[in-house]
Design an enzyme around this catalytic site. Structure first.
Site, PDB file in Angstrom:
ATOM      1  N   SER A   1       0.918  -1.568  -0.500  1.00 21.89           N
ATOM      2  CA  SER A   1      -0.168  -0.438  -0.070  1.00 21.89           C
ATOM      3  C   SER A   1       0.707   1.461   0.086  1.00 21.89           C
ATOM      4  CB  SER A   1      -0.615  -0.203   1.163  1.00 21.89           C
ATOM      5  OG  SER A   1      -1.358   1.275   1.382  1.00 21.89           O
TER       6      SER A   1
ATOM      7  N   TYR B   1      -2.087   0.193  10.966  1.00 20.17           N
ATOM      8  CA  TYR B   1      -2.069  -0.627   9.411  1.00 20.17           C
ATOM      9  C   TYR B   1      -1.237  -1.135   8.730  1.00 20.17           C
ATOM     10  CZ  TYR B   1      -3.456  -1.178   5.322  1.00 20.17           C
ATOM     11  OH  TYR B   1      -3.818  -1.976   3.969  1.00 20.17           O
TER      12      TYR B   1
ATOM     13  N   LYS C   1       2.274  -3.505   6.887  1.00 20.77           N
ATOM     14  CA  LYS C   1       2.427  -3.284   5.699  1.00 20.77           C
ATOM     15  C   LYS C   1       3.947  -3.304   6.094  1.00 20.77           C
ATOM     16  CE  LYS C   1      -1.604  -4.044   3.746  1.00 20.77           C
ATOM     17  NZ  LYS C   1      -1.942  -5.145   3.314  1.00 20.77           N
TER      18      LYS C   1
HETATM   19  P1  NAD Z   1     -11.184  -6.251   1.419  1.00 17.70           P
HETATM   20  O1  NAD Z   1     -11.188  -6.733   2.525  1.00 17.70           O
HETATM   21  O2  NAD Z   1     -12.447  -6.989   0.840  1.00 17.70           O
HETATM   22  O3  NAD Z   1     -10.474  -7.525   1.184  1.00 17.70           O
HETATM   23  C1  NAD Z   1      -9.973  -8.948   2.332  1.00 17.70           C
HETATM   24  C2  NAD Z   1     -10.345 -10.033   2.018  1.00 17.70           C
HETATM   25  O4  NAD Z   1      -9.489 -11.042   3.245  1.00 17.70           O
HETATM   26  C3  NAD Z   1     -11.940 -10.444   2.776  1.00 17.70           C
HETATM   27  O5  NAD Z   1     -12.212 -10.706   1.623  1.00 17.70           O
HETATM   28  C4  NAD Z   1     -11.472 -11.281   3.682  1.00 17.70           C
HETATM   29  O6  NAD Z   1     -12.792 -11.715   4.125  1.00 17.70           O
HETATM   30  C5  NAD Z   1     -10.650 -12.010   3.618  1.00 17.70           C
HETATM   31  N1  NAD Z   1      -9.354 -12.009   5.196  1.00 17.70           N
HETATM   32  C6  NAD Z   1      -9.589 -10.970   6.363  1.00 17.70           C
HETATM   33  N2  NAD Z   1      -8.749 -11.826   7.434  1.00 17.70           N
HETATM   34  C7  NAD Z   1      -8.560 -13.585   7.082  1.00 17.70           C
HETATM   35  C8  NAD Z   1      -8.435 -14.301   7.718  1.00 17.70           C
HETATM   36  N3  NAD Z   1      -7.384 -13.900   8.869  1.00 17.70           N
HETATM   37  N4  NAD Z   1      -7.902 -15.672   6.963  1.00 17.70           N
HETATM   38  C9  NAD Z   1      -8.410 -15.214   5.639  1.00 17.70           C
HETATM   39  N5  NAD Z   1      -8.827 -14.432   4.719  1.00 17.70           N
HETATM   40  C10 NAD Z   1      -9.023 -12.831   5.587  1.00 17.70           C
HETATM   41  O7  NAD Z   1     -10.192  -5.107   1.478  1.00 17.70           O
HETATM   42  P2  NAD Z   1      -9.058  -4.843  -0.163  1.00 17.70           P
HETATM   43  O8  NAD Z   1      -9.242  -3.201  -0.284  1.00 17.70           O
HETATM   44  O9  NAD Z   1      -9.505  -5.651  -1.450  1.00 17.70           O
HETATM   45  O10 NAD Z   1      -7.838  -5.178   0.505  1.00 17.70           O
HETATM   46  C11 NAD Z   1      -7.357  -6.460  -0.067  1.00 17.70           C
HETATM   47  C12 NAD Z   1      -6.063  -6.068   0.065  1.00 17.70           C
HETATM   48  O11 NAD Z   1      -5.130  -4.945  -0.356  1.00 17.70           O
HETATM   49  C13 NAD Z   1      -5.243  -6.338   1.097  1.00 17.70           C
HETATM   50  O12 NAD Z   1      -4.245  -5.906   1.700  1.00 17.70           O
HETATM   51  C14 NAD Z   1      -4.689  -4.849   1.691  1.00 17.70           C
HETATM   52  O13 NAD Z   1      -4.677  -3.968   3.123  1.00 17.70           O
HETATM   53  C15 NAD Z   1      -4.461  -4.032   0.660  1.00 17.70           C
HETATM   54  N6  NAD Z   1      -4.523  -2.349   0.107  1.00 17.70           N
HETATM   55  C16 NAD Z   1      -6.497  -2.027  -0.300  1.00 17.70           C
HETATM   56  C17 NAD Z   1      -6.690  -1.037  -0.282  1.00 17.70           C
HETATM   57  C18 NAD Z   1      -7.518  -0.125   0.023  1.00 17.70           C
HETATM   58  O14 NAD Z   1      -7.735   0.560  -0.510  1.00 17.70           O
HETATM   59  N7  NAD Z   1      -8.997  -1.137  -0.274  1.00 17.70           N
HETATM   60  C19 NAD Z   1      -5.335  -0.449  -0.478  1.00 17.70           C
HETATM   61  C20 NAD Z   1      -4.144  -0.358   0.196  1.00 17.70           C
HETATM   62  C21 NAD Z   1      -4.011  -1.656   0.156  1.00 17.70           C
HETATM   63  C1  WQD Z   2      -9.196   9.910   1.028  1.00 21.75           C
HETATM   64  C2  WQD Z   2      -9.683  11.569   0.857  1.00 21.75           C
HETATM   65  C3  WQD Z   2      -9.667  11.897   3.464  1.00 21.75           C
HETATM   66  C4  WQD Z   2     -13.638  10.244   3.736  1.00 21.75           C
HETATM   67  C5  WQD Z   2      -6.608   5.377   3.552  1.00 21.75           C
HETATM   68  C6  WQD Z   2      -5.796   4.426   3.493  1.00 21.75           C
HETATM   69  C7  WQD Z   2      -4.761   4.182   3.041  1.00 21.75           C
HETATM   70  C8  WQD Z   2      -5.000   2.711   1.897  1.00 21.75           C
HETATM   71  C9  WQD Z   2      -6.749   3.654   1.556  1.00 21.75           C
HETATM   72  C10 WQD Z   2      -4.932   0.413   2.962  1.00 21.75           C
HETATM   73  C11 WQD Z   2      -8.919  11.582   2.035  1.00 21.75           C
HETATM   74  C12 WQD Z   2     -11.451  11.849   2.515  1.00 21.75           C
HETATM   75  C13 WQD Z   2     -11.870  10.804   3.679  1.00 21.75           C
HETATM   76  C14 WQD Z   2     -14.658  10.300   4.405  1.00 21.75           C
HETATM   77  C15 WQD Z   2     -13.514  12.499   3.854  1.00 21.75           C
HETATM   78  N1  WQD Z   2      -5.695   1.470   2.630  1.00 21.75           N
HETATM   79  N2  WQD Z   2     -12.432  12.053   3.505  1.00 21.75           N
HETATM   80  N3  WQD Z   2     -14.304  12.364   4.227  1.00 21.75           N
HETATM   81  O1  WQD Z   2      -7.129   8.029   3.706  1.00 21.75           O
HETATM   82  O2  WQD Z   2      -6.106   8.677   1.620  1.00 21.75           O
HETATM   83  O3  WQD Z   2      -6.129   5.978   2.727  1.00 21.75           O
HETATM   84  O4  WQD Z   2      -7.461   4.253   2.276  1.00 21.75           O
HETATM   85  O5  WQD Z   2      -3.947   0.288   2.273  1.00 21.75           O
HETATM   86  O6  WQD Z   2      -4.160   3.232   4.079  1.00 21.75           O
HETATM   87  O7  WQD Z   2      -4.975   5.026   5.586  1.00 21.75           O
HETATM   88  O8  WQD Z   2      -7.674   7.432   1.844  1.00 21.75           O
HETATM   89  O9  WQD Z   2     -10.435   7.100   1.439  1.00 21.75           O
HETATM   90  O10 WQD Z   2     -10.079   6.906   3.897  1.00 21.75           O
HETATM   91  O11 WQD Z   2      -9.893   9.376   2.034  1.00 21.75           O
HETATM   92  O12 WQD Z   2     -13.085  13.720   3.563  1.00 21.75           O
HETATM   93  O13 WQD Z   2     -15.869  10.360   4.722  1.00 21.75           O
HETATM   94  O14 WQD Z   2     -10.924  11.553   1.282  1.00 21.75           O
HETATM   95  O15 WQD Z   2      -9.765  12.765   4.335  1.00 21.75           O
HETATM   96  O16 WQD Z   2      -8.793  13.895   1.538  1.00 21.75           O
HETATM   97  P1  WQD Z   2      -7.041   7.415   3.002  1.00 21.75           P
HETATM   98  P2  WQD Z   2     -10.110   7.673   2.349  1.00 21.75           P
END
Ligand code: NAD
Ligand code: WQD
Length: 342
Positions: A120, A144, A148
């Site tokens: 991430s 969190y 990562k």
């Molecule tokens: P998500 O929660 O939709 O997907 C995660 C999946 O993992 C889910 O299906 C959940 O049921 C499963 N899971 C959780 N704990 C588990 C466990 N103990 N055993 C087996 N399965 C388990 O989230 P997502 O947005 O699809 O994110 C996927 C990956 O990408 C994650 O590693 C997350 O940290 C990373 N990521 C997400 C974002 C984002 O903003 N969505 C950004 C950067 C990185």
């Molecule tokens: C985006 C923008 C908020 C909600 C997070 C995690 C990051 C990654 C992705 C996994 C910001 C603003 C948001 C709301 C708002 N996850 N906002 N009102 O914070 O960039 O990243 O998700 O790895 O680790 O920190 O994403 O979608 O929460 O926010 O004004 O109700 O929207 O302040 O500027 P962020 P976000």
């Protein structure tokens, strides 16, 4: 694929099946629905095998890999709510770090050493120098983010210890959007933490208004700027990374070994107000907003330099913010309560 029933995972299964790969999903369904995979099967015209496995259960992970005998693993399974990670750090480290250790051990045992990991942009911590490149300084601002950061280091060390490992550390920026069919999308449980799912729930009438967390940042309109990336572009990035590690990359070279970080972003930032305006255009609905103080830990601006992924993976994000909002709206308006109704 671990976590393959979740938001990014389900979209990635679709793209992998379209490329002719076979996929077995390991997911404990703690933040996902089996219905998502049923619909993935519908889109792809093929069923997807789901093994209900908790990645913190070492024996179950090993048994699943012995059954699936994968050529490569894509590891999405993790907990991802920043605020919750501050309240429950042990649970986050156990799942995100411990789960990855179980997976690495099991992969080694079955002789599979090709891994694509969901990292991430959070690993850039509170960096202020934009755009972020893979060589920008690393850090974290919450548990969190530290999970990562730690997993990346574990995987670099594992790859350095045994040259048979090939590891992609994919640093996602802000994934949004949904499959253009409108059949799968993001379905957060409870109050959405992230901007676009919140806006979508306001537009569909599930919530009254969006709270903008601060309009006094040093940005063009004062609201936070992020690099939003369409989830299908992101899914394609996983296909490209797998091809690179497996030796079928765009440049047709041999499989790359070692651990490599790649940013997956568009290179363009959008402000909260720009996203709201784009969503209003896409949905034809008004999204009422109110401005509140900043959210703890938020930086003003974050966006990627995606050049390394372009040059090394032959991958670029192609879909616009308008498409991200249109596809989110098709999913949200067709499934106002997410997968729950099915
Ligand atoms: P998500 O929660 O939709 O997907 C995660 C999946 O993992 C889910 O299906 C959940 O049921 C499963 N899971 C959780 N704990 C588990 C466990 N103990 N055993 C087996 N399965 C388990 O989230 P997502 O947005 O699809 O994110 C996927 C990956 O990408 C994650 O590693 C997350 O940290 C990373 N990521 C997400 C974002 C984002 O903003 N969505 C950004 C950067 C990185
Ligand atoms: C985006 C923008 C908020 C909600 C997070 C995690 C990051 C990654 C992705 C996994 C910001 C603003 C948001 C709301 C708002 N996850 N906002 N009102 O914070 O960039 O990243 O998700 O790895 O680790 O920190 O994403 O979608 O929460 O926010 O004004 O109700 O929207 O302040 O500027 P962020 P976000």
């Amino acid at each position: 694929m671990t976590g393959g029933a979740g938001y990014i995972g389900s979209h990635t299964v679709v793209e992998l099946l379209a490329q002719g790969h076979e996929v077995v999903v390991l997911d404990d369904l703690s933040n996902a629905s089996a219905e998502a995979l049923r619909r993935v099967g519908e889109i792809a015209g093929r069923d997807v095998e789901l093994l209900e496995v908790d990645v913190t259960d070492e024996a179950a992970v090993l048994a699943a890999l012995e059954r699936a005998r994968p050529e490569a693993v894509v590891h999405f399974a993790a907990l991802k709510a920043v605020g919750e990670s501050v309240e429950q750090p042990e649970r986050y480290y156990r799942t995100n770090v411990g789960g990855t250790l179980n997976l690495v051990r099991a992969m080694d045992a079955v002789g599979c050493r090709t891994l694509v990991f969901s990292s991430s942009a959070t690993v850039y911590g509170a960096a202020t120098q934009m755009p972020l490149t893979e060589d920008s300084p690393l850090g974290a601002t919450n548990p969190y983010g530290w999970t990562k950061f730690v997993v990346e280091q574990v995987l670099r060390d594992v790859a350095a210890s045994d040259e048979r490992w090939g590891v992609a550390l994919l640093r996602y920026f802000n994934p949004v959007g949904a499959h253009p069919s409108g059949r799968i999308g993001e379905d957060p449980r409870g109050v959405p933490n992230n901007l676009v799912p919140f806006i979508a729930q306001v537009a569909v009438g599930r919530r009254e208004q969006l709270t903008i967390f601060g309009d006094d940042f040093d940005t063009p309109d004062g609201t936070g700027v992020r690099d939003y990336i369409h989830v299908v572009d992101l899914a394609e990035g996983h296909v490209a990374a797998l091809a690179k590690l497996a030796g079928g990359g765009a440049d047709g070279d041999g499989g790359v070994r070692g651990a490599h970080a790649w940013n997956l972003g568009t290179g363009t930032g959008s402000s909260v107000r720009q996203v709201v305006a784009a969503f209003e255009r896409a949905s034809g609905r008004e999204v009422p907003v109110r401005v509140a103080p900043r959210r703890a830990g938020d930086v003003a601006t974050s966006y990627a330099n995606p050049a390394r992924a372009r040059d090394e993976l032959g991958w670029v994000a192609r879909r616009s913010l308008d498409e991200m909002c249109e596809d989110t709206w098709r999913w949200q308006s067709g499934n106002p309560q997410g997968y729950a109704a099915s």
